[in-house]
Motif scaffolding. Sequence first.
Motif, PDB file in Angstrom:
ATOM      1  N   SER A   1      54.337   0.790 -10.675  1.00 35.86           N
ATOM      2  CA  SER A   1      54.382   0.592 -12.136  1.00 35.86           C
ATOM      3  C   SER A   1      53.263   1.373 -12.809  1.00 35.86           C
ATOM      4  O   SER A   1      53.447   1.974 -13.866  1.00 35.86           O
ATOM      5  CB  SER A   1      54.297  -0.896 -12.464  1.00 35.86           C
ATOM      6  N   GLY A   2      52.071   1.378 -12.155  1.00 33.31           N
ATOM      7  CA  GLY A   2      50.936   2.108 -12.730  1.00 33.31           C
ATOM      8  C   GLY A   2      51.238   3.587 -12.830  1.00 33.31           C
ATOM      9  O   GLY A   2      50.923   4.234 -13.834  1.00 33.31           O
ATOM     10  N   PHE A   3      51.892   4.108 -11.815  1.00 34.21           N
ATOM     11  CA  PHE A   3      52.218   5.535 -11.808  1.00 34.21           C
ATOM     12  C   PHE A   3      53.054   5.903 -13.041  1.00 34.21           C
ATOM     13  O   PHE A   3      52.666   6.749 -13.859  1.00 34.21           O
ATOM     14  CB  PHE A   3      52.986   5.855 -10.522  1.00 34.21           C
ATOM     15  N   PHE A   4      54.183   5.196 -13.207  1.00 32.89           N
ATOM     16  CA  PHE A   4      55.077   5.571 -14.307  1.00 32.89           C
ATOM     17  C   PHE A   4      54.465   5.226 -15.665  1.00 32.89           C
ATOM     18  O   PHE A   4      54.516   6.022 -16.606  1.00 32.89           O
ATOM     19  CB  PHE A   4      56.436   4.886 -14.139  1.00 32.89           C
ATOM     20  N   PHE A   5      53.842   4.039 -15.722  1.00 32.79           N
ATOM     21  CA  PHE A   5      53.290   3.607 -17.014  1.00 32.79           C
ATOM     22  C   PHE A   5      52.194   4.554 -17.487  1.00 32.79           C
ATOM     23  O   PHE A   5      52.162   4.951 -18.654  1.00 32.79           O
ATOM     24  CB  PHE A   5      52.760   2.177 -16.872  1.00 32.79           C
ATOM     25  N   ASN A   6      51.313   4.958 -16.569  1.00 33.19           N
ATOM     26  CA  ASN A   6      50.214   5.857 -16.954  1.00 33.19           C
ATOM     27  C   ASN A   6      50.744   7.192 -17.442  1.00 33.19           C
ATOM     28  O   ASN A   6      50.266   7.746 -18.432  1.00 33.19           O
ATOM     29  CB  ASN A   6      49.288   6.075 -15.756  1.00 33.19           C
ATOM     30  N   ILE A   7      51.738   7.714 -16.728  1.00 29.00           N
ATOM     31  CA  ILE A   7      52.294   9.015 -17.129  1.00 29.00           C
ATOM     32  C   ILE A   7      52.906   8.918 -18.518  1.00 29.00           C
ATOM     33  O   ILE A   7      52.635   9.740 -19.407  1.00 29.00           O
ATOM     34  CB  ILE A   7      53.366   9.486 -16.121  1.00 29.00           C
ATOM     35  N   ILE A   8      53.694   7.869 -18.721  1.00 27.51           N
ATOM     36  CA  ILE A   8      54.357   7.735 -20.025  1.00 27.51           C
ATOM     37  C   ILE A   8      53.329   7.537 -21.132  1.00 27.51           C
ATOM     38  O   ILE A   8      53.408   8.157 -22.205  1.00 27.51           O
ATOM     39  CB  ILE A   8      55.359   6.562 -19.998  1.00 27.51           C
ATOM     40  N   LEU A   9      52.332   6.712 -20.853  1.00 27.07           N
ATOM     41  CA  LEU A   9      51.293   6.459 -21.856  1.00 27.07           C
ATOM     42  C   LEU A   9      50.558   7.748 -22.217  1.00 27.07           C
ATOM     43  O   LEU A   9      50.367   8.064 -23.396  1.00 27.07           O
ATOM     44  CB  LEU A   9      50.313   5.419 -21.317  1.00 27.07           C
ATOM     45  N   ALA A  10      50.191   8.518 -21.192  1.00 26.04           N
ATOM     46  CA  ALA A  10      49.443   9.750 -21.435  1.00 26.04           C
ATOM     47  C   ALA A  10      50.279  10.733 -22.241  1.00 26.04           C
ATOM     48  O   ALA A  10      49.813  11.321 -23.220  1.00 26.04           O
ATOM     49  CB  ALA A  10      49.032  10.369 -20.107  1.00 26.04           C
ATOM     50  N   ALA A  11      51.546  10.875 -21.843  1.00 28.37           N
ATOM     51  CA  ALA A  11      52.407  11.831 -22.546  1.00 28.37           C
ATOM     52  C   ALA A  11      52.625  11.390 -23.984  1.00 28.37           C
ATOM     53  O   ALA A  11      52.564  12.203 -24.918  1.00 28.37           O
ATOM     54  CB  ALA A  11      53.739  11.958 -21.814  1.00 28.37           C
ATOM     55  N   SER A  12      52.819  10.076 -24.190  1.00 30.96           N
ATOM     56  CA  SER A  12      53.062   9.631 -25.568  1.00 30.96           C
ATOM     57  C   SER A  12      51.793   9.752 -26.407  1.00 30.96           C
ATOM     58  O   SER A  12      51.857  10.047 -27.607  1.00 30.96           O
ATOM     59  CB  SER A  12      53.606   8.207 -25.597  1.00 30.96           C
ATOM     60  N   LEU A  13      50.630   9.560 -25.777  1.00 35.28           N
ATOM     61  CA  LEU A  13      49.375   9.767 -26.512  1.00 35.28           C
ATOM     62  C   LEU A  13      49.264  11.225 -26.962  1.00 35.28           C
ATOM     63  O   LEU A  13      48.903  11.502 -28.116  1.00 35.28           O
ATOM     64  CB  LEU A  13      48.186   9.431 -25.617  1.00 35.28           C
ATOM     65  N   ALA A  14      49.590  12.120 -26.052  1.00 36.39           N
ATOM     66  CA  ALA A  14      49.532  13.541 -26.385  1.00 36.39           C
ATOM     67  C   ALA A  14      50.521  13.856 -27.518  1.00 36.39           C
ATOM     68  O   ALA A  14      50.197  14.565 -28.473  1.00 36.39           O
ATOM     69  CB  ALA A  14      49.852  14.382 -25.163  1.00 36.39           C
ATOM     70  N   PHE A  15      51.712  13.267 -27.400  1.00 35.87           N
ATOM     71  CA  PHE A  15      52.747  13.480 -28.422  1.00 35.87           C
ATOM     72  C   PHE A  15      52.272  12.996 -29.783  1.00 35.87           C
ATOM     73  O   PHE A  15      52.338  13.706 -30.793  1.00 35.87           O
ATOM     74  CB  PHE A  15      54.002  12.710 -27.996  1.00 35.87           C
TER      75      PHE A  15
END
Lengths: 239, 120
Positions: free
Chosen positions: B60-74
């Motif tokens: 869960s950490g793997f996917f959640f972190n990636i999505i969070l980081a990408a959405s922050l960048a977005f």
Amino acid sequence: MKNWSFTIIALVIGFMIAIQFQTVQEPVIRDTRDEWQLREDLLKEKELQSKLIKEIQSNEEKIAMYETERAQGKEQVLRETLEELKMEAGLTPITGPGIILTVEPDFAEIVLGQPVVSVSPELLQRLLNELNKYEAKYISIDGNRIINTTTIRDINNETTIDGQPITEIPFEVKVITENMTKAGKLHNRMQVSKSVEEFFIDNLRVKVSNPIQEVTIPAYENKIQVRFMEPIKADKGGS
Amino acid sequence: MWLPFMGLVIGIFLGLLTEIRIPEEYSNYLSIAVLAALDTLFGGIRAQLQNIYDEKVFVSGFFFNIILAASLAFLGVHLGVDLYLAAVFAFGVRLFQNIAVIRRLLLTKWSNKQEKIEKN
């Protein structure tokens, strides 16, 4: 068993890293075209250019067509009427043939010791009446456009035009007439005018200029307040 | 132990083979996602060494972190604030901490082994 997810995720990470690496390491493409290939490419680009130019031309033609259509339309007529009305009401600056009257202190009188205070509103009103009588079309006093609702009053011993005091003497009264002949007539009449003579009472002198081809009068600056006029509402089924 | 490492190598190999390239505009997102993934990976390794590894947390950490980081960048791109720097900072710091912990754990393991050998 627990290692499987770890492995799959490691695989995904490896994949992502590789793609990112490839994206960043964009290989430099060397230009290896020889002269003829370059010429061909240039020809292609030129064809594209001429095509684009043609497109621009056709678009501009369209714009011109629309412009003429618009100019002939009803809207344009309305617009012109509005512009005319604005000019009539004094909301646009106007240039035309006319004369300039310069009101200046009469130094011969000043020597006697009487200070020049200001020009009285009654004198200006009288001058305006006379100018209007002799077919002046547009008038400005000291840069203030005179329109139908302009007030010339004494406020605290200062003569004001629409609330703007005339403080500096000499000042100019600009008058525009319909054409040069009328300007000439006005000039002659002002030379022998009675109201001009009456300026001597206030120790002032009015210098009447020769007719000038181009006199510019500024637009009326304040807002025109319509207090008692209302548009008529049309009745039902008729006008 | 060697299986994840093999996975990583195979992933890189596959990625290089496919010749996929991401458009310039999106390379920002991918880089931040890679950073997040690396952070998760090292977090997982550390957890395993400390024997507190939990598969659910890891995945869960793997996917959640990636999505969070990408959405922050977005979000950062659309707000005109370089918000992805926040993600870079957070993941960078955690990466270093994780690696430091892993290093210490490995060192203690190694020295324990040495002691055992000496005792024997």
